[in-house]
Design a protein around this motif. Structure first.
Motif, PDB file in Angstrom:
ATOM      1  N   GLN A  99     -24.285 -12.711  20.288  1.00 23.34           N
ATOM      2  CA  GLN A  99     -23.978 -11.494  21.027  1.00 23.34           C
ATOM      3  C   GLN A  99     -24.843 -10.310  20.601  1.00 23.34           C
ATOM      4  O   GLN A  99     -24.511  -9.173  20.871  1.00 23.34           O
ATOM      5  CB  GLN A  99     -22.498 -11.121  20.852  1.00 23.34           C
ATOM      6  CG  GLN A  99     -21.542 -12.056  21.569  1.00 23.34           C
ATOM      7  CD  GLN A  99     -20.112 -11.552  21.484  1.00 23.34           C
ATOM      8  OE1 GLN A  99     -19.630 -11.189  20.426  1.00 23.34           O
ATOM      9  NE2 GLN A  99     -19.436 -11.532  22.615  1.00 23.34           N
ATOM     10  N   SER A 114     -27.388   0.459  28.067  1.00 23.84           N
ATOM     11  CA  SER A 114     -26.046  -0.002  27.718  1.00 23.84           C
ATOM     12  C   SER A 114     -26.043  -1.517  27.564  1.00 23.84           C
ATOM     13  O   SER A 114     -26.650  -2.234  28.377  1.00 23.84           O
ATOM     14  CB  SER A 114     -25.046   0.421  28.802  1.00 23.84           C
ATOM     15  OG  SER A 114     -23.740   0.051  28.444  1.00 23.84           O
ATOM     16  N   TYR A 115     -25.361  -2.026  26.518  1.00 27.75           N
ATOM     17  CA  TYR A 115     -25.347  -3.450  26.221  1.00 27.75           C
ATOM     18  C   TYR A 115     -23.924  -3.917  25.905  1.00 27.75           C
ATOM     19  O   TYR A 115     -23.138  -3.182  25.316  1.00 27.75           O
ATOM     20  CB  TYR A 115     -26.257  -3.771  25.036  1.00 27.75           C
ATOM     21  CG  TYR A 115     -27.714  -3.445  25.276  1.00 27.75           C
ATOM     22  CD1 TYR A 115     -28.586  -4.396  25.780  1.00 27.75           C
ATOM     23  CD2 TYR A 115     -28.202  -2.165  25.011  1.00 27.75           C
ATOM     24  CE1 TYR A 115     -29.922  -4.093  26.009  1.00 27.75           C
ATOM     25  CE2 TYR A 115     -29.531  -1.847  25.239  1.00 27.75           C
ATOM     26  CZ  TYR A 115     -30.388  -2.823  25.735  1.00 27.75           C
ATOM     27  OH  TYR A 115     -31.703  -2.511  25.970  1.00 27.75           O
ATOM     28  N   ASP A 116     -23.646  -5.161  26.281  1.00 28.10           N
ATOM     29  CA  ASP A 116     -22.363  -5.786  25.968  1.00 28.10           C
ATOM     30  C   ASP A 116     -22.559  -6.651  24.726  1.00 28.10           C
ATOM     31  O   ASP A 116     -23.207  -7.694  24.776  1.00 28.10           O
ATOM     32  CB  ASP A 116     -21.891  -6.637  27.142  1.00 28.10           C
ATOM     33  CG  ASP A 116     -20.510  -7.237  26.889  1.00 28.10           C
ATOM     34  OD1 ASP A 116     -19.836  -6.794  25.945  1.00 28.10           O
ATOM     35  OD2 ASP A 116     -20.121  -8.150  27.645  1.00 28.10           O
ATOM     36  N   GLY A 117     -22.024  -6.215  23.589  1.00 28.47           N
ATOM     37  CA  GLY A 117     -22.199  -6.921  22.326  1.00 28.47           C
ATOM     38  C   GLY A 117     -22.799  -6.007  21.274  1.00 28.47           C
ATOM     39  O   GLY A 117     -22.784  -4.783  21.394  1.00 28.47           O
ATOM     40  N   SER A 134     -21.064  -2.197  23.351  1.00 37.12           N
ATOM     41  CA  SER A 134     -19.622  -2.417  23.321  1.00 37.12           C
ATOM     42  C   SER A 134     -19.133  -2.745  21.918  1.00 37.12           C
ATOM     43  O   SER A 134     -17.960  -2.554  21.602  1.00 37.12           O
ATOM     44  CB  SER A 134     -19.234  -3.552  24.286  1.00 37.12           C
ATOM     45  OG  SER A 134     -19.844  -4.770  23.899  1.00 37.12           O
ATOM     46  N   HIS A 135     -20.048  -3.224  21.079  1.00 34.95           N
ATOM     47  CA  HIS A 135     -19.693  -3.521  19.686  1.00 34.95           C
ATOM     48  C   HIS A 135     -20.505  -2.616  18.748  1.00 34.95           C
ATOM     49  O   HIS A 135     -20.523  -1.414  18.925  1.00 34.95           O
ATOM     50  CB  HIS A 135     -19.906  -5.004  19.399  1.00 34.95           C
ATOM     51  CG  HIS A 135     -18.956  -5.895  20.124  1.00 34.95           C
ATOM     52  ND1 HIS A 135     -19.163  -7.240  20.311  1.00 34.95           N
ATOM     53  CD2 HIS A 135     -17.768  -5.624  20.731  1.00 34.95           C
ATOM     54  CE1 HIS A 135     -18.162  -7.770  20.987  1.00 34.95           C
ATOM     55  NE2 HIS A 135     -17.308  -6.793  21.264  1.00 34.95           N
ATOM     56  N   ASN A 154     -13.616   0.507  21.755  1.00 35.44           N
ATOM     57  CA  ASN A 154     -13.572  -0.403  20.609  1.00 35.44           C
ATOM     58  C   ASN A 154     -13.677   0.407  19.320  1.00 35.44           C
ATOM     59  O   ASN A 154     -14.765   0.704  18.839  1.00 35.44           O
ATOM     60  CB  ASN A 154     -14.694  -1.440  20.699  1.00 35.44           C
ATOM     61  CG  ASN A 154     -14.725  -2.366  19.499  1.00 35.44           C
ATOM     62  OD1 ASN A 154     -13.809  -2.378  18.685  1.00 35.44           O
ATOM     63  ND2 ASN A 154     -15.784  -3.151  19.395  1.00 35.44           N
TER      64      ASN A 154
END
Length: 220
Positions: A99, A114-117, A134-135, A154
């Protein structure tokens, strides 16, 4: 040109070995400085040293040479050796995660990425630009804009690495304006504490303050 700097602290001394100096020359100069400290302080009380190496990660041989040099002096002890960059082992561990997104490019003013992970920033974030994940966000390059980890909610996320030049640090719904906080330096990480406040601490404190995250990194 000086090859090493020695500064007094309340709890001992700080040794700075600039990254652009020859390491062998720095050790030679450090030995002379330590002899001076020993001559001025003949007490049997232990004297501690914190070593900063700037944007250079010491090799195993260099670290050993440094520790061996300080060990030549009775009651001298190195408490920690820190750099202003993340070490290769940490980065390699992060890259093994599925991820993790590498960002080697430049995010320019007015742009938003923007990124997921998780994100490892190898490039740069200019002033007026925003990097969202997101992390967690790990800064190996440079960041002068906004870093937003844990987007949108988060609160367990962190931002780690070279944070000193960032305009803002954001985690979930909290914001820290770095320019207003003189305590923020390069080798640190930001997180949300139990009181839901955005706090910064040294990277060396990560195992104690974020044990679950640290364990996950070790297991990867």
């Amino acid at each position: 040109m000086e090859n090493v700097f020695l500064r007094g602290r309340n709890d001992g001394y700080e040794i700075e070995i600039p990254a652009d100096r020859n390491f062998t020359d720095s050790l030679t100069d450090l030995q002379a400085l330590l002899k001076k400290v020993r001559a001025e302080d003949t007490s049997t009380t232990e004297i501690s040293f914190k070593v900063r190496t700037g944007r250079r990660i010491l090799t195993a041989d260099q670290r050993q040479a440094l520790y061996d040099l300080v060990a030549q002096f009775t009651n001298f002890k190195i408490l920690e050796v820190t750099a202003d960059v993340m070490d290769q082992q940490t980065v390699a561990t992060l890259l093994r995660s599925k991820q993790v997104h590498l960002v080697p490019n430049t995010i320019r003013s007015g742009q938003e990425a923007s990124y997921d992970g998780d994100v490892v920033l190898l490039g740069s974030v200019h002033q007026g630009a925003t990097l969202k994940a997101s992390h967690n966000i790990y800064v190996v390059g440079t960041a002068q804009g906004i870093l937003h980890a844990g987007y949108p909610d988060n609160a367990e996320a962190i931002i780690a690495g070279n944070l000193q030049q960032a305009a803002q640090l954001r985690i979930a719904d909290l914001v820290e304006i770095v320019a207003d906080d003189q305590s923020i330096t390069r080798a640190q990480f930001a997180y949300i504490d139990d009181l839901h406040k955005l706090i910064t601490a040294k990277l060396t404190e990560l195992p104690k303050l974020k044990p679950k995250l640290y364990q996950q990194l070790e297991e990867q």
